[in-house]
Design an enzyme around this catalytic site. Structure first.
Site, PDB file in Angstrom:
ATOM      1  N   HIS A  94       0.840  -1.217   0.035  1.00 30.19           N
ATOM      2  CA  HIS A  94       0.093  -0.166  -0.146  1.00 30.19           C
ATOM      3  C   HIS A  94       0.785   1.330   0.155  1.00 30.19           C
ATOM      4  O   HIS A  94       0.299   2.437  -0.333  1.00 30.19           O
ATOM      5  CB  HIS A  94      -1.001   0.114   1.077  1.00 30.19           C
ATOM      6  CG  HIS A  94      -2.221   0.557   0.759  1.00 30.19           C
ATOM      7  ND1 HIS A  94      -3.552   0.271   1.504  1.00 30.19           N
ATOM      8  CD2 HIS A  94      -2.605   1.254  -0.374  1.00 30.19           C
ATOM      9  CE1 HIS A  94      -4.370   0.909   0.953  1.00 30.19           C
ATOM     10  NE2 HIS A  94      -4.043   1.564   0.061  1.00 30.19           N
ATOM     11  N   ASP A 117      -9.744  -0.339   3.775  1.00 36.17           N
ATOM     12  CA  ASP A 117      -8.555  -1.113   4.328  1.00 36.17           C
ATOM     13  C   ASP A 117      -9.167  -1.514   5.672  1.00 36.17           C
ATOM     14  O   ASP A 117      -9.846  -0.790   6.493  1.00 36.17           O
ATOM     15  CB  ASP A 117      -7.494  -0.078   4.438  1.00 36.17           C
ATOM     16  CG  ASP A 117      -6.340  -0.634   4.513  1.00 36.17           C
ATOM     17  OD1 ASP A 117      -6.134  -1.738   5.129  1.00 36.17           O
ATOM     18  OD2 ASP A 117      -5.173  -0.023   3.930  1.00 36.17           O
ATOM     19  N   HIS A 119      -6.757  -1.376   7.986  1.00 35.11           N
ATOM     20  CA  HIS A 119      -5.968  -0.568   8.749  1.00 35.11           C
ATOM     21  C   HIS A 119      -5.914   1.064   8.243  1.00 35.11           C
ATOM     22  O   HIS A 119      -6.595   1.152   7.024  1.00 35.11           O
ATOM     23  CB  HIS A 119      -4.409  -1.040   8.475  1.00 35.11           C
ATOM     24  CG  HIS A 119      -4.259  -2.473   8.474  1.00 35.11           C
ATOM     25  ND1 HIS A 119      -4.465  -3.367   7.571  1.00 35.11           N
ATOM     26  CD2 HIS A 119      -3.920  -3.367   9.585  1.00 35.11           C
ATOM     27  CE1 HIS A 119      -4.212  -4.588   7.938  1.00 35.11           C
ATOM     28  NE2 HIS A 119      -3.734  -4.435   9.252  1.00 35.11           N
ATOM     29  N   ASP A 121      -3.444   3.188   8.195  1.00 32.10           N
ATOM     30  CA  ASP A 121      -2.082   3.350   7.143  1.00 32.10           C
ATOM     31  C   ASP A 121      -1.896   5.051   7.399  1.00 32.10           C
ATOM     32  O   ASP A 121      -1.483   5.906   6.587  1.00 32.10           O
ATOM     33  CB  ASP A 121      -2.358   3.223   5.704  1.00 32.10           C
ATOM     34  CG  ASP A 121      -2.466   1.899   5.484  1.00 32.10           C
ATOM     35  OD1 ASP A 121      -2.416   1.077   6.472  1.00 32.10           O
ATOM     36  OD2 ASP A 121      -2.865   1.253   4.409  1.00 32.10           O
ATOM     37  N   HIS A 134       4.206   0.864   4.266  1.00 33.35           N
ATOM     38  CA  HIS A 134       2.829   0.856   3.944  1.00 33.35           C
ATOM     39  C   HIS A 134       1.834   1.198   4.929  1.00 33.35           C
ATOM     40  O   HIS A 134       0.573   1.373   4.876  1.00 33.35           O
ATOM     41  CB  HIS A 134       2.519  -0.647   3.537  1.00 33.35           C
ATOM     42  CG  HIS A 134       2.517  -1.637   4.594  1.00 33.35           C
ATOM     43  ND1 HIS A 134       1.726  -2.956   4.246  1.00 33.35           N
ATOM     44  CD2 HIS A 134       2.771  -1.782   5.697  1.00 33.35           C
ATOM     45  CE1 HIS A 134       1.718  -3.586   5.272  1.00 33.35           C
ATOM     46  NE2 HIS A 134       2.442  -3.007   6.138  1.00 33.35           N
ATOM     47  N   ASP A 225      -7.307  -1.959  -0.419  1.00 34.25           N
ATOM     48  CA  ASP A 225      -6.453  -2.692   0.106  1.00 34.25           C
ATOM     49  C   ASP A 225      -7.152  -4.120   0.322  1.00 34.25           C
ATOM     50  O   ASP A 225      -8.170  -4.247   1.071  1.00 34.25           O
ATOM     51  CB  ASP A 225      -6.144  -2.350   1.786  1.00 34.25           C
ATOM     52  CG  ASP A 225      -4.763  -3.237   2.307  1.00 34.25           C
ATOM     53  OD1 ASP A 225      -4.730  -4.453   2.059  1.00 34.25           O
ATOM     54  OD2 ASP A 225      -4.021  -2.510   3.162  1.00 34.25           O
ATOM     55  N   ASP A 227      -6.924  -6.483   1.987  1.00 37.17           N
ATOM     56  CA  ASP A 227      -6.977  -7.054   3.585  1.00 37.17           C
ATOM     57  C   ASP A 227      -8.390  -6.091   3.972  1.00 37.17           C
ATOM     58  O   ASP A 227      -8.657  -6.800   5.094  1.00 37.17           O
ATOM     59  CB  ASP A 227      -5.752  -7.008   4.446  1.00 37.17           C
ATOM     60  CG  ASP A 227      -5.340  -5.442   4.487  1.00 37.17           C
ATOM     61  OD1 ASP A 227      -6.467  -4.587   5.021  1.00 37.17           O
ATOM     62  OD2 ASP A 227      -4.264  -5.176   4.951  1.00 37.17           O
ATOM     63  N   GLU A 270      -1.653  -5.069  -1.999  1.00 38.01           N
ATOM     64  CA  GLU A 270      -1.654  -5.998  -0.867  1.00 38.01           C
ATOM     65  C   GLU A 270      -2.182  -7.375  -1.072  1.00 38.01           C
ATOM     66  O   GLU A 270      -2.129  -8.305  -0.271  1.00 38.01           O
ATOM     67  CB  GLU A 270      -2.169  -5.535   0.591  1.00 38.01           C
ATOM     68  CG  GLU A 270      -1.758  -4.436   0.997  1.00 38.01           C
ATOM     69  CD  GLU A 270      -0.401  -4.354   1.675  1.00 38.01           C
ATOM     70  OE1 GLU A 270       0.320  -5.343   1.714  1.00 38.01           O
ATOM     71  OE2 GLU A 270       0.312  -2.995   2.031  1.00 38.01           O
TER      72      GLU A 270
HETATM   73  C1  DIR Z   1       0.482  -1.083  11.069  1.00 40.79           C
HETATM   74  C2  DIR Z   1      -0.237  -2.221  10.076  1.00 40.79           C
HETATM   75  N1  DIR Z   1      -0.582  -0.364  11.352  1.00 40.79           N
HETATM   76  C3  DIR Z   1       1.555  -0.664  10.743  1.00 40.79           C
HETATM   77  N2  DIR Z   1      -0.675  -1.950   8.903  1.00 40.79           N
HETATM   78  C4  DIR Z   1      -0.959  -2.605   7.744  1.00 40.79           C
HETATM   79  O1  DIR Z   1       2.378  -1.434  10.413  1.00 40.79           O
HETATM   80  O2  DIR Z   1       1.662   0.515  10.779  1.00 40.79           O
HETATM   81  N3  DIR Z   1      -1.287  -1.703   6.914  1.00 40.79           N
HETATM   82  N4  DIR Z   1      -0.849  -3.591   7.690  1.00 40.79           N
HETATM   83  O3  DIR Z   1      -2.121  -2.339   5.716  1.00 40.79           O
HETATM   84 MN    MN Z   2      -3.428  -0.478   3.590  1.00 44.17          MN
HETATM   85 MN    MN Z   3      -4.345  -3.136   5.438  1.00 46.43          MN
HETATM   86 MN    MN Z   4      -1.169  -3.729   4.520  1.00 48.72          MN
END
Ligand code: DIR
Ligand code: MN
Ligand code: MN
Ligand code: MN
Length: 311
Positions: A94, A117, A119, A121, A134, A225, A227, A270
């Site tokens: 991402h 998403d 998350h 991000d 990401h 994303d 996910d 992703e």
């Molecule tokens: C988590 C995971 N908040 C980080 N983030 C992800 O690494 O900053 N984003 N998986 O897609």
């Molecule tokens: Mn993401």
């Molecule tokens: Mn994500």
């Molecule tokens: Mn991710």
């Protein structure tokens, strides 16, 4: 309609190998033919190639690679949009959203983003627990967050031109503590899984659009994303979180956004074809293609007979 496709075989925004294979795996699964069958004029601009710069910043892994790749990607996105095509960008992780959104906002200042998403991000290098870029793109892209960053060498080409008021989240269910703080501090439009549960995906999409595009006049950008989907339906991804959107909800969201006639940019990121067995990988790739098709005009009602052949 005309669409341009860019592949971004980039995986240095996180730590798992395999995400870089997704653009070619998704193409091989028949993406171009599916889009052409919608009656679209499709042009594949190929995969991004870039020169990494030799820089480093505390708690930002591989920033030199992220900077090099996203700078080139932003230029390519601007070219595609200037060719009068809508754009589909296939990641990659991402972090590539930095390049696609920068390219879109440089071409058309009046844009709104749906960040779909699990998350947010929204980390900076000071709040990130992982150091993975990401998890930072939204914080890099938005002007309100600019003060929270140190000077980032290699990123001078990217000035945050987007207000966080033009961003809406959908599907959140794994939000870090500082991300939650930022969401609350700036009153960011965020519809988590709780809201999808409460209101249903249809109302969530329209409430999000009302917030970020109240006059129905913005160029819309979906950064999807994979996910965000439930891992039962999209297992091959680096940071799965259970309890996500069903594929049906994801498709409905994309169909509704397509119907605005202003969905001009889609990122699909992703997908990791190195995670899980072949069945998991096929399931995830096919979910990605369903999401993309819905964003470019496929409808479950069936397509219309092309004009001129109805009698
Ligand atoms: C988590 C995971 N908040 C980080 N983030 C992800 O690494 O900053 N984003 N998986 O897609
Ligand atoms: Mn993401
Ligand atoms: Mn994500
Ligand atoms: Mn991710």
């Amino acid at each position: 309609g005309k669409v341009g496709i860019i592949g971004v075989p980039f995986e240095k925004g996180q730590r798992k190998g395999g995400v870089a294979l997704a653009p070619d795996v998704i193409r091989s699964a028949g993406l171009l033919d599916e889009l052409k069958s919608l009656g679209l004029d499709v042009r594949d601009y190929g995969n991004v190639e870039y020169d990494p710069s030799d820089i480093s910043v505390d708690n930002m892994s591989h920033l030199g690679h992220v900077a090099g790749c996203t700078q080139r990607l932003s230029e390519m996105v601007q070219c595609v949009l200037q060719d009068g095509r809508n754009i589909l960008t296939i990641g990659g992780d991402h972090s590539i959203g930095i390049g696609t959104i920068d390219g879109h906002v440089k071409t058309n200042k009046n844009i709104a983003i749906l960040w779909i998403d699990a998350h947010a991000d929204l980390n900076t290098n000071k709040t990130s627990e992982s150091g993975n870029v990401h998890g930072m793109p939204v914080a890099l892209l938005t002007s309100e967050l600019a003060d929270y960053w140190p000077y980032l060498p290699g990123m001078d080409w990217q000035q945050p031109m987007l207000s966080i008021r033009n961003v809406a989240y959908i599907g959140l269910r794994s939000v870090d503590r500082y991300e939650r703080l930022v969401i609350e501090k700036f009153g960011i439009t965020a519809f988590g899984m709780e809201d999808v549960e409460r209101f249903g995906i249809h109302r969530v999409i329209h409430m999000a659009l009302k917030k970020i595009d109240p006059d129905n006049n913005k160029s819309l950008h979906v950064s999807f994303d994979i996910d965000s989907l439930d891992p039962l339906e999209a297992p091959s991804t680096g940071t799965p979180v259970r309890g996500g959107l069903s594929l049906r909800e994801g498709i409905h969201a994309m169909e509704e956004l397509y119907r605005t006639c202003r969905l001009n940019a889609v990122d699909l990121v992703e997908v990791n074809p190195k995670i899980g067995d072949q069945k998991s990988i096929d399931l995830t790739v096919s979910a990605a293609i369903h999401i993309i098709q819905a964003g470019f005009g496929y409808t479950r009602r069936g397509l219309k007979v092309p004009e001129g052949v109805t009698d």
